[in-house]
Design a protein around this motif. Sequence first.
Motif, short mmCIF file in Angstrom:
data_model
loop_
_atom_site.label_atom_id
_atom_site.label_comp_id
_atom_site.label_asym_id
_atom_site.label_seq_id
_atom_site.Cartn_x
_atom_site.Cartn_y
_atom_site.Cartn_z
N LEU A 142 -0.94 0.42 12.10
CA LEU A 142 -1.36 -0.68 11.88
C LEU A 142 -0.48 -1.89 11.38
CD1 LEU A 142 -4.25 1.16 9.34
CD2 LEU A 142 -4.16 0.32 11.80
N GLY A 143 0.52 -1.83 11.53
CA GLY A 143 1.54 -2.92 11.74
C GLY A 143 2.30 -3.10 10.14
N TYR A 144 1.97 -2.12 9.28
CA TYR A 144 2.69 -2.06 7.99
C TYR A 144 4.09 -1.65 8.27
CZ TYR A 144 -1.73 -2.72 5.76
OH TYR A 144 -2.86 -3.45 5.33
N GLN A 145 4.85 -2.29 7.20
CA GLN A 145 6.50 -1.96 7.35
C GLN A 145 6.80 -1.43 5.95
OE1 GLN A 145 8.43 -5.51 8.62
NE2 GLN A 145 7.50 -5.57 10.68
N ASP A 164 10.40 6.32 -0.49
CA ASP A 164 10.68 5.06 0.15
C ASP A 164 9.60 5.02 1.52
OD1 ASP A 164 11.95 2.41 1.02
OD2 ASP A 164 12.70 3.71 2.66
N ASN A 165 9.54 6.02 2.32
CA ASN A 165 8.75 6.15 3.51
C ASN A 165 7.22 6.34 3.32
OD1 ASN A 165 8.49 8.88 2.28
ND2 ASN A 165 8.49 9.95 4.84
N ILE A 188 0.93 -1.19 -0.04
CA ILE A 188 -0.15 -0.01 0.03
C ILE A 188 0.78 1.23 -0.10
CG2 ILE A 188 -0.15 0.33 2.58
CD1 ILE A 188 -3.44 0.56 1.96
N LEU A 189 0.42 2.26 -0.65
CA LEU A 189 1.06 3.48 -0.61
C LEU A 189 0.28 4.39 0.30
CD1 LEU A 189 3.26 5.39 -2.38
CD2 LEU A 189 1.47 6.10 -3.70
N GLY A 190 0.87 5.08 1.17
CA GLY A 190 0.18 5.88 2.22
C GLY A 190 1.02 6.67 3.44
N TYR A 197 9.64 -2.92 -3.82
CA TYR A 197 9.51 -1.59 -4.50
C TYR A 197 8.32 -1.52 -5.39
CZ TYR A 197 14.27 -1.81 -2.73
OH TYR A 197 15.40 -1.82 -1.63
N ALA A 198 7.74 -0.53 -5.16
CA ALA A 198 6.76 -0.02 -6.17
C ALA A 198 7.05 -0.06 -7.68
CB ALA A 198 6.17 1.42 -5.87
#
Length: 74
Positions: free
Chosen positions: A28-31, A46-47, A18-20, A39-40
């Motif tokens: 929410l536990g995303y890294q 990157d952040n 996800i991009l956000g 990579y996208a």
Amino acid sequence: MSELESRAKNEGYPFISILGHPGYYAKLGYQLASHYDIYAPFPAPDNVYFIKELKTDSLANVQGTISYLNAFND
């Protein structure tokens, strides 16, 4: 987000990318996907590009660039 994650798990998806906003998705536990060398497929800082495992070790030995369905490229 919990509904999205629940549906994705039920459908057998191993992870979500996800991009956000960094502050929101980290809570929410995303890294950062880059921590997994993932990579996208488009220019993105990157952040702001995240990933979350839905199955334990589903990102083990996974790396590279995410591919999206053509519908997302139009």
